[in-house]
Design an enzyme around this catalytic site. Structure first.
Site, short mmCIF file in Angstrom:
data_model
loop_
_atom_site.label_atom_id
_atom_site.label_comp_id
_atom_site.label_asym_id
_atom_site.label_seq_id
_atom_site.Cartn_x
_atom_site.Cartn_y
_atom_site.Cartn_z
N GLN A 114 1.96 -6.03 -3.20
CA GLN A 114 2.39 -6.15 -1.80
C GLN A 114 3.70 -5.36 -1.62
O GLN A 114 3.89 -4.38 -2.31
CB GLN A 114 2.56 -7.63 -1.39
N ASP A 127 0.81 -1.22 0.00
CA ASP A 127 0.00 0.00 0.00
C ASP A 127 0.84 1.27 0.00
O ASP A 127 0.43 2.31 0.53
CB ASP A 127 -0.96 0.03 1.22
N LYS A 138 1.85 2.17 -5.15
CA LYS A 138 2.41 1.63 -6.40
C LYS A 138 1.52 1.95 -7.61
O LYS A 138 2.01 2.36 -8.67
CB LYS A 138 2.59 0.10 -6.28
N GLY A 194 -4.60 -4.11 -3.90
CA GLY A 194 -5.59 -3.06 -4.19
C GLY A 194 -4.79 -1.83 -4.54
O GLY A 194 -4.15 -1.24 -3.68
N HIS A 195 -4.73 -1.50 -5.81
CA HIS A 195 -3.89 -0.39 -6.28
C HIS A 195 -4.79 0.76 -6.71
O HIS A 195 -5.58 0.62 -7.64
CB HIS A 195 -2.99 -0.87 -7.43
P1 GDP Z 1 -0.75 0.43 -3.58
O1 GDP Z 1 -1.36 -0.85 -3.13
O2 GDP Z 1 0.74 0.45 -3.33
O3 GDP Z 1 -1.07 0.78 -5.00
O4 GDP Z 1 -1.36 1.56 -2.65
P2 GDP Z 1 -2.92 1.72 -2.22
O5 GDP Z 1 -3.70 2.20 -3.36
O6 GDP Z 1 -3.39 0.48 -1.52
O7 GDP Z 1 -2.80 2.79 -1.07
C1 GDP Z 1 -2.29 4.06 -1.29
C2 GDP Z 1 -3.35 5.09 -0.90
O8 GDP Z 1 -2.76 6.34 -0.77
C3 GDP Z 1 -4.42 5.24 -1.95
O9 GDP Z 1 -5.62 5.58 -1.31
C4 GDP Z 1 -3.91 6.40 -2.80
O10 GDP Z 1 -4.95 7.10 -3.45
C5 GDP Z 1 -3.27 7.25 -1.74
N1 GDP Z 1 -2.11 8.03 -2.16
C6 GDP Z 1 -1.14 7.71 -3.07
N2 GDP Z 1 -0.19 8.66 -3.08
C7 GDP Z 1 -0.54 9.58 -2.17
C8 GDP Z 1 0.07 10.80 -1.71
O11 GDP Z 1 1.15 11.20 -2.12
N3 GDP Z 1 -0.62 11.50 -0.75
C9 GDP Z 1 -1.80 11.07 -0.25
N4 GDP Z 1 -2.39 11.82 0.69
N5 GDP Z 1 -2.40 9.95 -0.67
C10 GDP Z 1 -1.76 9.19 -1.60
P1 IMO Z 2 -0.95 -4.08 -2.30
O1 IMO Z 2 -0.47 -4.65 -3.60
C1 IMO Z 2 -0.99 -4.59 2.06
C2 IMO Z 2 -1.09 -8.71 3.59
C3 IMO Z 2 -2.34 -9.17 4.31
C4 IMO Z 2 -1.74 -10.18 5.27
C5 IMO Z 2 -0.64 -10.82 4.45
C6 IMO Z 2 -1.03 -12.14 3.78
O2 IMO Z 2 -2.23 -3.37 -2.35
O3 IMO Z 2 0.16 -3.35 -1.61
P2 IMO Z 2 -2.58 -12.77 1.71
O4 IMO Z 2 -4.03 -12.50 1.44
O5 IMO Z 2 -1.65 -12.23 0.68
O6 IMO Z 2 -2.30 -14.22 1.99
O7 IMO Z 2 -2.27 -11.98 3.09
O8 IMO Z 2 -0.29 -9.88 3.44
N1 IMO Z 2 -1.31 -8.16 2.23
C7 IMO Z 2 -1.23 -6.87 1.92
N2 IMO Z 2 -1.03 -5.78 2.71
N3 IMO Z 2 -1.11 -4.45 0.73
C8 IMO Z 2 -1.28 -5.52 -0.07
O9 IMO Z 2 -1.26 -5.43 -1.42
C9 IMO Z 2 -1.40 -6.80 0.53
N4 IMO Z 2 -1.60 -8.03 0.04
C10 IMO Z 2 -1.53 -8.87 1.10
O10 IMO Z 2 -2.96 -8.10 4.97
O11 IMO Z 2 -1.12 -9.51 6.34
MG MG Z 3 -2.91 -1.53 -1.86
#
Ligand code: GDP
Ligand code: IMO
Ligand code: MG
Length: 421
Positions: free
Chosen positions: A221, A13, A16, A40-41
């Protein structure tokens, strides 16, 4: 041409999806190489927000090829939901998306096994996303999996054998599995996927490289969730590190070019497992509120803490990171003080090296810096950075011995500042 890799350096998270979208115009293709719908991107642009789970984050730019590589595990039902949602918003996915024949399929019974395994672990549960990731990779490694390419050859027999084996496992765990409705949806979704181009993606990728095309690999991840190098057993079931791009796409190591390592200006984790710099106080709560730190897939509260440079140095080493990308710096815009963990004290001894176990007895050693107390969310260039923020970047670059080339100051595509190298 080379293959560049973008991957998370913390517990996922990091942002990416946003940065892959920003970088996509520089590439001919974007490819996912591991993980599945546990990811979840999130992407935001033009007032719209999308959360992608199995589909690469390169689909919103200018017709780049998007590839789901062999290292990914795919749930046909969730894929269909995601793809149809995108098609509804006008993305012609069938034209740009290719899926590897070697992708392993997540079956309804894998999800039931994921839940049953978690239940059996009780208090020691991993806190998985419940998407069947662990059981699907287990079947892959134990040579019992079903691949997307199998849907064209004796599929019914392969599916029925695997399902019956899973049912027996579930029953031996005291479960009475019921999944007739989900199974029907799953079988329908298999038919839906057949409408996409299912290819030998390793050949596609290598022939693109021979033609001088460039590819961006999108990690899922993060390094601290890697099955080999993460905080085992509280990890996911795939190699999230740079080497995963080689095995998950069929790309030779000498084809890897830039490795973009992405991290938040602080740190978060979702699910169970150790987290040395976790904050249980008002500051942690404040970071969670300001950063909207709730899971993009599960909605779960993310645990929050200060940046951990011991862990980041380790992630940079394992991945061979060449450029760093710092996300969510705006979340700290209003803090009086910022802390960074530069070392660990373990049994009275100080170390800068990431140890075998971070389970217990780790005391983070912090450096405290003044906050910048400036709203940076509308900034357009690094020349606008307040001195305290510029100093924070300089400090991180020195500690991590790697340049920070991009700074993100908000969730929108536009809120991205490239630094002069
Ligand atoms: P990913 O899994 O690495 O793609 O990241 P996620 O989407 O799960 O989580 C990142 C969260 O931070 C999302 O809600 C994005 O919209 C938000 N986000 C990304 N970059 C920034 C930033 O620079 N500032 C803030 N405030 N939010 C951001
Ligand atoms: P993105 O790509 C954050 C965590 C789960 C759990 C562990 C194992 O959005 O960064 P799983 O379902 O993979 O067997 O769970 O890994 N986990 C993540 N945490 N971002 C993710 O993906 C994750 N995908 C799995 O919360 O601790
Ligand atoms: Mg994510």
């Amino acid at each position: 041409m080379k293959v560049d890799v973008l991957l998370g350096l913390q517990w996922g998270d990091e942002g990416k999806g946003k940065v892959v979208d920003v970088l996509t115009p520089r590439y001919d293709a974007v490819a996912r190489f591991q993980g599945g719908p546990n990811a979840g991107h999130t992407l935001e642009f033009e007032g719209k927000k999308y959360v992608l789970r199995s589909i690469p984050s390169g689909i919103f730019q200018h017709g780049q090829v998007n590839i789901i590589g062999n290292g990914v595990v795919l749930d046909p039902v969730l894929f269909q939901e995601e793809a149809q949602g995108l098609e509804k918003s006008g993305i012609n996915l069938k034209e740009i998306l290719k899926l590897s024949k070697k992708v392993h399929l997540i079956m309804p019974t894998h999800r039931l096994l994921d839940a049953a395994n978690e239940k059996a672990k009780g208090g020691a549960k991993i806190g998985t996303t419940g998407k069947g990731i662990g059981p699907t990779y287990t079947d892959k490694v134990s040579r019992n999996g079903i691949r997307l390419g199998d849907v064209f050859h004796n599929f019914n027999e392969k599916y029925t054998n695997a399902r019956n084996r899973h049912v027996a496992m579930l029953e031996s765990m005291g479960e009475t599995p019921e999944f007739a409705e989900l199974e029907q949806r799953w079988l329908n979704a298999i038919e839906y996927i057949k409408g996409y181009e299912i290819v030998d993606s390793e050949h596609l990728i290598n022939s693109m490289l021979r033609e001088g095309k460039s590819i961006l690999c999108e990690g899922a991840q993060g390094t601290l969730l890697d099955v080999d190098f993460g905080s085992y057993p509280f990890v996911t079931s795939s190699n999230t590190i740079c080497a995963g791009a080689c095995s998950g796409l069929g790309v030779a190591p000498n084809k890897i070019g830039e490795v973009f390592g992405i991290f938040k200006a602080y740190c978060t984790r979702v699910g169970s497992g150790p987290f040395p710099t976790e904050l249980f106080d008002e500051t942690g709560k404040r970071i969670r509120d300001l950063g909207h730190e709730y899971g993009a897939v599960t909605g779960r509260e993310r645990r929050c803490g200060w940046i951990d440079l011991v862990a980041l140095r380790y992630s940079i080493m394992i991945n061979g990171v060449t450029q760093l990308i710092m996300m969510k710096s705006d979340v700290l815009d209003d803090f009086d003080e910022i802390k960074a963990c530069v070392g660990y004290k373990i049994n009275g001894e100080e170390t800068r090296d990431f140890p075998f176990s971070i389970e217990e007895g780790i005391e983070p050693i912090y450096v405290t810096m003044p906050g910048w107390k400036t709203d940076m969310t509308q900034f357009k260039s690094e020349s606008q950075f307040p001195k305290e923020f510029a100093d924070y970047i300089k400090f991180l670059e020195a500690e991590l011995e790697t340049p920070i080339t991009i700074v993100s100051i908000g969730p929108d595509r536009e809120q991205t500042i490239e630094r002069n190298k």
